[in-house]
Design an enzyme around this catalytic site. Structure first.
Site, short mmCIF file in Angstrom:
data_model
loop_
_atom_site.label_atom_id
_atom_site.label_comp_id
_atom_site.label_asym_id
_atom_site.label_seq_id
_atom_site.Cartn_x
_atom_site.Cartn_y
_atom_site.Cartn_z
CE1 TYR A 26 -3.91 2.22 0.64
CE2 TYR A 26 -2.67 3.10 2.49
CZ TYR A 26 -3.75 3.16 1.63
OH TYR A 26 -4.66 4.18 1.77
CG ASN B 230 -5.74 7.26 10.36
OD1 ASN B 230 -4.64 7.70 10.10
ND2 ASN B 230 -5.94 6.00 10.67
CB VAL C 31 -8.64 1.96 15.03
CG1 VAL C 31 -8.63 3.42 14.58
CG2 VAL C 31 -8.70 1.86 16.53
CB SER D 277 -15.11 0.19 11.27
OG SER D 277 -13.83 0.30 10.72
N GLY E 266 -1.94 0.75 23.19
CA GLY E 266 -2.84 1.82 22.77
C GLY E 266 -2.24 3.21 22.89
NE ARG F 273 -2.54 5.12 12.65
CZ ARG F 273 -1.47 4.52 13.19
NH1 ARG F 273 -0.77 5.14 14.12
NH2 ARG F 273 -1.11 3.33 12.78
CG ASP G 236 0.11 -0.05 13.92
OD1 ASP G 236 -0.89 -0.71 13.64
OD2 ASP G 236 0.06 1.09 14.39
NE ARG H 268 -0.52 7.67 9.59
CZ ARG H 268 -1.06 6.48 9.34
NH1 ARG H 268 -2.35 6.30 9.52
NH2 ARG H 268 -0.33 5.48 8.92
P1 NAD Z 1 -12.75 1.87 0.62
O1 NAD Z 1 -12.10 0.53 0.66
O2 NAD Z 1 -14.03 2.05 1.35
O3 NAD Z 1 -13.02 2.31 -0.90
C1 NAD Z 1 -12.18 1.97 -1.95
C2 NAD Z 1 -13.05 1.62 -3.15
O4 NAD Z 1 -12.20 1.30 -4.26
C3 NAD Z 1 -13.94 0.40 -2.91
O5 NAD Z 1 -15.24 0.66 -3.33
C4 NAD Z 1 -13.29 -0.70 -3.75
O6 NAD Z 1 -14.20 -1.67 -4.19
C5 NAD Z 1 -12.68 0.10 -4.88
N1 NAD Z 1 -11.53 -0.55 -5.52
C6 NAD Z 1 -10.42 -1.07 -4.92
N2 NAD Z 1 -9.58 -1.54 -5.85
C7 NAD Z 1 -10.16 -1.30 -7.05
C8 NAD Z 1 -9.76 -1.56 -8.40
N3 NAD Z 1 -8.60 -2.14 -8.68
N4 NAD Z 1 -10.59 -1.16 -9.40
C9 NAD Z 1 -11.78 -0.57 -9.12
N5 NAD Z 1 -12.20 -0.31 -7.87
C10 NAD Z 1 -11.40 -0.67 -6.86
O7 NAD Z 1 -11.66 2.91 1.10
P2 NAD Z 1 -11.80 4.47 1.42
O8 NAD Z 1 -11.50 4.66 2.84
O9 NAD Z 1 -13.05 5.01 0.85
O10 NAD Z 1 -10.55 5.05 0.61
C11 NAD Z 1 -10.71 5.72 -0.64
C12 NAD Z 1 -9.35 6.21 -1.12
O11 NAD Z 1 -8.82 7.14 -0.17
C13 NAD Z 1 -8.31 5.10 -1.27
O12 NAD Z 1 -7.54 5.35 -2.41
C14 NAD Z 1 -7.47 5.23 -0.02
O13 NAD Z 1 -6.15 4.77 -0.24
C15 NAD Z 1 -7.53 6.73 0.24
N6 NAD Z 1 -7.30 7.03 1.67
C16 NAD Z 1 -8.30 6.79 2.59
C17 NAD Z 1 -8.05 7.03 3.93
C18 NAD Z 1 -9.11 6.81 4.99
O14 NAD Z 1 -8.80 6.98 6.18
N7 NAD Z 1 -10.33 6.47 4.65
C19 NAD Z 1 -6.80 7.49 4.34
C20 NAD Z 1 -5.81 7.68 3.38
C21 NAD Z 1 -6.08 7.46 2.04
N1 UDP Z 2 -5.92 -0.58 16.07
C1 UDP Z 2 -6.27 -1.11 17.32
N2 UDP Z 2 -7.31 -1.97 17.39
C2 UDP Z 2 -8.05 -2.35 16.30
C3 UDP Z 2 -7.70 -1.80 15.05
C4 UDP Z 2 -6.63 -0.93 14.98
O1 UDP Z 2 -5.63 -0.79 18.33
O2 UDP Z 2 -8.98 -3.13 16.46
C5 UDP Z 2 -4.81 0.39 15.99
C6 UDP Z 2 -3.77 0.04 14.94
O3 UDP Z 2 -2.77 -0.78 15.48
C7 UDP Z 2 -3.24 1.42 14.58
C8 UDP Z 2 -4.44 2.35 14.76
O4 UDP Z 2 -5.36 1.63 15.58
O5 UDP Z 2 -2.23 1.79 15.47
C9 UDP Z 2 -5.12 2.74 13.46
O6 UDP Z 2 -5.38 1.56 12.75
P1 UDP Z 2 -6.20 1.55 11.39
O7 UDP Z 2 -6.16 0.16 10.87
O8 UDP Z 2 -7.53 2.19 11.57
O9 UDP Z 2 -5.42 2.55 10.41
P2 UDP Z 2 -3.89 2.80 10.04
O10 UDP Z 2 -2.99 1.91 10.86
O11 UDP Z 2 -3.83 2.51 8.59
O12 UDP Z 2 -3.70 4.22 10.38
#
Ligand code: NAD
Ligand code: UDP
Length: 326
Positions: A144, A173, A186, A188, A206, A210, A271, A275
């Protein structure tokens, strides 16, 4: 405008779509439902200005008459992107080349949803756009992190080689309604566990941090970035209020009135420990600042989760129950 939103069936994509439809645009959603559910796009199906193309962006696709393209397609939750890592990196490399090709042929502006993960496990805090990051290139998050870094490289090389009109947002996040209840993130996890009365799974002690941005604030930042003139980014979009994961758990327990206990699990590899975005650039260039506080945003999200029937969603195997991978 005719606007393509890839990943438009996902969590952020569905909120962006609602906002753009409200503004009167025509939306083409490209999504393969890899990490989303058809349930999320159900409300759009009857909309005369919304169209769905079920397609994987790794494979070529070409549309004409496109005015703007938001490239959001990519699995975003650690459990999702590590499930099929090669597919994840292909989405951010081959998929991004395909989307840049479509934007170039249309002569339209294209925005990339990049991420704070380009900073890896940062050695400086808060993180500003000039920091080049600390990413383990061979770790389980690399599909990623390195994929998104390569996507940024492609965006800037296409700009240098083909004079393309690009925008790059580094998203921190983000949470809100429409998150997949079993995506393993985290917010959800904790809300679902609190509502169900299950143990709240704190990874490590913990104390890792974030900074949580409510989805409407993020969408506002993305739309501003897409429509501002003479500014490519990369620009951080996130809420600068930094919180420990333990603090988040305590707020969610309080807001849900849950009696769930806290339980600990090992920290997943790589991890990030801290952030927090420096959003000076977004403030200066976009006039953007998050407006939704954590309690208000969590209340909206909890209300959404309370309306879900969790038994209708398939839970994945949690990583700590899966066979050792490193
Ligand atoms: P999400 O998983 O809910 O949505 C991603 C969507 O992309 C899904 O509907 C999935 O089916 C679709 N998808 C994945 N791979 C695909 C492919 N190869 N072709 C077509 N569709 C595809 O995630 P999100 O949280 O809505 O994230 C949306 C974007 O924002 C992502 O690019 C993610 O990297 C970026 N982003 C999100 C967060 C966050 O905290 N939500 C943080 C940083 C970056
Ligand atoms: N995390 C946690 N419990 C969970 C899920 C995540 O303590 O059930 C922690 C995880 O280790 C990270 C932070 O929460 O330090 C955020 O995790 P998340 O997967 O939401 O996003 P990211 O690591 O990509 O920021």
């Amino acid at each position: 405008m005719r606007i393509v939103v890839t990943g438009g069936a996902g969590f952020v994509g569905s909120h962006l779509t609602a906002r753009l439809l409200e503004e009167g645009h025509e939306i083409v959603c490209i999504d393969n439902f890899m990490t989303s559910s058809e349930q999320t796009v159900e409300p759009f199906k009857a909309h005369p200005r919304w169209e769905l193309i079920q397609h994987d962006i790794i494979d070529p696709v070409f549309l004409e008459g496109v005015d703007q393209l938001y490239n959001l397609a990519c699995p975003a939750a650690p459990g999702h992107y590590q499930y099929n890592p090669v597919r994840t990196i292909k989405t951010s490399v081959q998929g991004v080349i395909n989307m840049l090709g479509m934007a170039r042929a249309n002569g339209c502006r294209i925005l990339q949803a990049s991420t704070s993960e380009v900073y890896g496990n940062p050695t400086v805090t808060p993180q500003s756009e000039s920091y080049h990051g600390n990413v383990n290139p061979i770790g389980r998050r690399a599909c990623y992190d390195e994929g998104k870094r390569a996507a940024e490289t492609l965006f800037f090389d296409y700009r240098r080689e083909h004079d393309m009109d690009i925008r790059v947002a580094r998203i921190f996040n983000t949470y809100g309604p429409h998150m997949h209840p079993f995506d393993g993130r985290v917010v959800s996890n904790f809300i679902r566990q609190a509502i169900a009365g299950d143990d709240i799974t704190i990874f490590s002690d913990g104390s890792q941090t974030r900074s949580f941005c409510y989805v409407s604030d993020l969408v506002d930042g993305l739309v501003r970035l897409m429509n501002v003139e003479d500014f490519t980014g990369p620009v951080n979009l996130g809420n600068p209020e930094e919180r420990t994961i333990l603090e988040l758990a305590e707020i969610i327990l309080e807001l849900t009135g849950s009696r769930s206990s806290l339980t600990t699990r090992p920290l997943p590899p790589d991890d990030p420990v801290r952030r927090c975005p420096d959003i000076t650039l977004a403030r200066e260039q976009l006039g953007w600042d998050p407006t939704v506080g954590i309690r208000e945003g969590l209340e909206e999200t909890i209300a959404y989760f309370q309306g879900l029937d969790f038994s209708e969603w398939t839970p994945p195997t949690p990583y700590w129950e899966a066979p050792p991978q490193d």
